[in-house]
Design a protein around this motif. Sequence first.
Motif, mmCIF file in Angstrom:
data_model
loop_
_atom_site.group_PDB
_atom_site.id
_atom_site.type_symbol
_atom_site.label_atom_id
_atom_site.label_comp_id
_atom_site.label_asym_id
_atom_site.label_seq_id
_atom_site.Cartn_x
_atom_site.Cartn_y
_atom_site.Cartn_z
ATOM 1 N N THR A 104 0.916 -1.103 -0.094
ATOM 2 C CA THR A 104 -0.026 0.047 0.066
ATOM 3 C C THR A 104 0.884 1.230 -0.001
ATOM 4 O O THR A 104 1.779 1.547 0.779
ATOM 5 C CB THR A 104 -1.130 0.072 1.423
ATOM 6 O OG1 THR A 104 -1.612 -1.134 1.100
ATOM 7 C CG2 THR A 104 -1.788 1.179 1.258
ATOM 8 N N VAL A 105 0.685 2.197 -0.902
ATOM 9 C CA VAL A 105 1.472 3.175 -1.175
ATOM 10 C C VAL A 105 0.781 4.499 -1.502
ATOM 11 O O VAL A 105 -0.189 4.423 -2.141
ATOM 12 C CB VAL A 105 2.595 3.084 -2.257
ATOM 13 C CG1 VAL A 105 3.657 4.306 -2.711
ATOM 14 C CG2 VAL A 105 3.247 1.740 -2.206
ATOM 15 N N LEU A 106 1.080 5.507 -0.963
ATOM 16 C CA LEU A 106 0.590 6.820 -1.109
ATOM 17 C C LEU A 106 1.522 7.866 -1.551
ATOM 18 O O LEU A 106 2.413 8.196 -1.197
ATOM 19 C CB LEU A 106 0.089 7.480 0.180
ATOM 20 C CG LEU A 106 -0.845 8.699 0.291
ATOM 21 C CD1 LEU A 106 -1.928 8.662 -0.747
ATOM 22 C CD2 LEU A 106 -0.894 9.382 1.669
ATOM 23 N N ILE A 107 1.213 8.091 -3.063
ATOM 24 C CA ILE A 107 2.146 8.966 -3.732
ATOM 25 C C ILE A 107 1.544 10.293 -3.594
ATOM 26 O O ILE A 107 0.623 10.723 -4.024
ATOM 27 C CB ILE A 107 2.234 8.726 -5.166
ATOM 28 C CG1 ILE A 107 2.530 6.881 -5.207
ATOM 29 C CG2 ILE A 107 3.148 9.558 -5.894
ATOM 30 C CD1 ILE A 107 2.156 6.641 -6.854
ATOM 31 N N ARG A 108 2.237 11.438 -2.781
ATOM 32 C CA ARG A 108 1.696 12.601 -2.495
ATOM 33 C C ARG A 108 2.467 13.581 -3.189
ATOM 34 O O ARG A 108 3.585 13.553 -3.408
ATOM 35 C CB ARG A 108 1.986 12.530 -0.764
ATOM 36 C CG ARG A 108 1.311 13.952 -0.217
ATOM 37 C CD ARG A 108 1.788 13.957 1.263
ATOM 38 N NE ARG A 108 0.967 12.949 1.961
ATOM 39 C CZ ARG A 108 1.201 12.664 3.314
ATOM 40 N NH1 ARG A 108 2.175 13.027 3.958
ATOM 41 N NH2 ARG A 108 0.105 11.770 3.911
ATOM 42 N N ASP B 189 -2.793 13.399 -4.855
ATOM 43 C CA ASP B 189 -2.439 12.291 -4.168
ATOM 44 C C ASP B 189 -2.908 11.044 -4.922
ATOM 45 O O ASP B 189 -4.076 11.169 -5.415
ATOM 46 C CB ASP B 189 -2.554 12.156 -2.821
ATOM 47 C CG ASP B 189 -2.262 13.281 -2.111
ATOM 48 O OD1 ASP B 189 -1.196 14.207 -2.364
ATOM 49 O OD2 ASP B 189 -2.984 13.635 -0.983
ATOM 50 N N VAL B 190 -2.236 9.793 -5.105
ATOM 51 C CA VAL B 190 -2.560 8.530 -5.648
ATOM 52 C C VAL B 190 -2.513 7.669 -4.502
ATOM 53 O O VAL B 190 -1.213 7.464 -4.206
ATOM 54 C CB VAL B 190 -1.983 8.485 -6.871
ATOM 55 C CG1 VAL B 190 -2.377 6.926 -7.213
ATOM 56 C CG2 VAL B 190 -2.395 9.303 -8.012
ATOM 57 N N LEU B 191 -3.378 6.722 -4.363
ATOM 58 C CA LEU B 191 -3.235 5.959 -3.395
ATOM 59 C C LEU B 191 -3.356 4.427 -3.887
ATOM 60 O O LEU B 191 -4.318 4.377 -4.813
ATOM 61 C CB LEU B 191 -4.324 5.879 -2.120
ATOM 62 C CG LEU B 191 -4.272 4.659 -1.033
ATOM 63 C CD1 LEU B 191 -3.103 4.697 -0.344
ATOM 64 C CD2 LEU B 191 -5.642 4.714 -0.394
ATOM 65 N N ALA C 3 -7.488 5.343 -4.667
ATOM 66 C CA ALA C 3 -8.132 6.668 -4.693
ATOM 67 C C ALA C 3 -7.230 7.697 -5.287
ATOM 68 O O ALA C 3 -5.855 7.694 -5.475
ATOM 69 C CB ALA C 3 -8.190 6.848 -2.839
ATOM 70 N N VAL C 4 -7.816 8.703 -5.688
ATOM 71 C CA VAL C 4 -7.104 9.964 -6.262
ATOM 72 C C VAL C 4 -7.703 11.079 -5.918
ATOM 73 O O VAL C 4 -9.036 11.386 -6.076
ATOM 74 C CB VAL C 4 -7.211 10.001 -7.829
ATOM 75 C CG1 VAL C 4 -6.487 10.911 -8.437
ATOM 76 C CG2 VAL C 4 -6.692 8.440 -8.544
ATOM 77 N N GLY C 5 -6.908 12.061 -5.243
ATOM 78 C CA GLY C 5 -7.669 13.387 -4.843
ATOM 79 C C GLY C 5 -6.454 13.999 -4.005
ATOM 80 O O GLY C 5 -5.304 13.816 -4.039
ATOM 81 N N ILE D 61 -5.273 7.026 -15.099
ATOM 82 C CA ILE D 61 -5.200 6.725 -13.551
ATOM 83 C C ILE D 61 -6.258 7.132 -12.900
ATOM 84 O O ILE D 61 -6.952 8.438 -12.944
ATOM 85 C CB ILE D 61 -4.068 7.940 -12.968
ATOM 86 C CG1 ILE D 61 -2.550 7.708 -13.634
ATOM 87 C CG2 ILE D 61 -3.825 7.971 -11.320
ATOM 88 C CD1 ILE D 61 -1.509 8.464 -13.251
ATOM 89 N N SER D 62 -7.038 6.169 -12.605
ATOM 90 C CA SER D 62 -8.570 6.435 -12.108
ATOM 91 C C SER D 62 -8.566 5.443 -11.061
ATOM 92 O O SER D 62 -7.957 4.166 -11.091
ATOM 93 C CB SER D 62 -9.350 6.649 -12.951
ATOM 94 O OG SER D 62 -9.482 5.487 -13.972
#
Length: 414
Positions: free
Chosen positions: A22-26, A43-45, A53-55, A365-366
């Motif tokens: 699990t990676v959160l690209i911030r 961010d992309v989770l 998630a994208v937001g 990316i969605s």
Amino acid sequence: MIRRLITLAAALALATPAAAETVLIRNARVHTVDVAGTLEASDVLVRDGLIAAVGKALVAPDARVLEANGRALTPGLFGGLTALGLEDVSAEIGSVDHAYTPGAVMPAQPMSMRPEFDVTYAYNPASMVIPVQVVEGVTFTLLAPSSMPGGSLVGGLGGLATLDGSSIDLLPASRTLFVALGSGASPLTGNSRAAQFMLLDQAIRETRGALFEGDRLLTLAGRETMAKYLGGGRVLFYVDRAVDIRRTLAFAKKHGMKPVIAGGVEAWQVAAELAAAKVPVLIDPLVNLPGNFDQFGATLENAARLHEAGVRIAFTMSGDSSHMARKLRQAAGNAVANGLPWDAGLAAVTANPAAIFGANDRGRISVGQRADLVLWSGDPLEVTSLADQVWIGGEAQPMTSRQTLLRDRYAPKR
């Protein structure tokens, strides 16, 4: 030399991808290649290999956080029509497996049309050529059988491969039959362009049960394979000349095929017809000068003109496409320099090829898409930018290849 190659192979084998985490690209500049467009400071989770998630200001306590600091994040790139995993060293026949050419062996065997020839069975996901492409952002490619001297204008079956180093099967929905037309294929058909359609027509009539005097073109397995593509199956035609593209569209429509045009050097001249028929085109954006009599209309504006007319385009390299797959994004940058909108250039190496070949799980990316992602040092379509990190199915890929190992071993230390 052999010892050095074994050492390099061992080093690459040890550099296996980490398990999906699990990676959160911030704080990235997220090019979604989707309806959301480009999202700044977002961010992309990634969870379980998918985009969760994208937001903005996403929170995930269980995630490893990677600070992008405003760098560009894109979907993984398409490598074009290649023989990745089918060809390591072009001059070493033992490492080349992308064509069926019984007429080219000694003693020569009768040439035959074998649409059932399937390159899947020769695909090696551990080929040392693949990491060279992956470290530069390439995550999937279309394995393309070739029509070569001693073979047939019907190259056989190919499809999309995921370049994660382990998947041995091609995506089922991407299966495609390959056919070569035009002057390049004429030596396979008695040096006649007209004979190409004559032979294809005979093969189709055999498939539909017609009886012919003399030898058949197709085996039983060949007829069974061909039948699958006469009811809306995807058939990729290599063809450049405008009038040949017109005839190909008419031929495909008559026989119930779903055509894709590859090469398409003069496709811009028939853009309206391609758009009306909703036929996608794969081109090399770097083709500027005619290399033969089928390419008099070559222009660097081919991509821009097709896009403006409403044709869905994707890119592929001509020539040594397998070893040059990593340069496809630079070719896309050239198309942008010659009139193609930037977003359309990125789509031509991500979402478009995925959609053309039925891979609806990647290329954007969605939420719900595969986490095939690339974090870039700069503009991904610029030659000076590098891939800082690549993920395939949520797994961070080793950013090493045969080239980087050789560089690090022999480059002068400073």
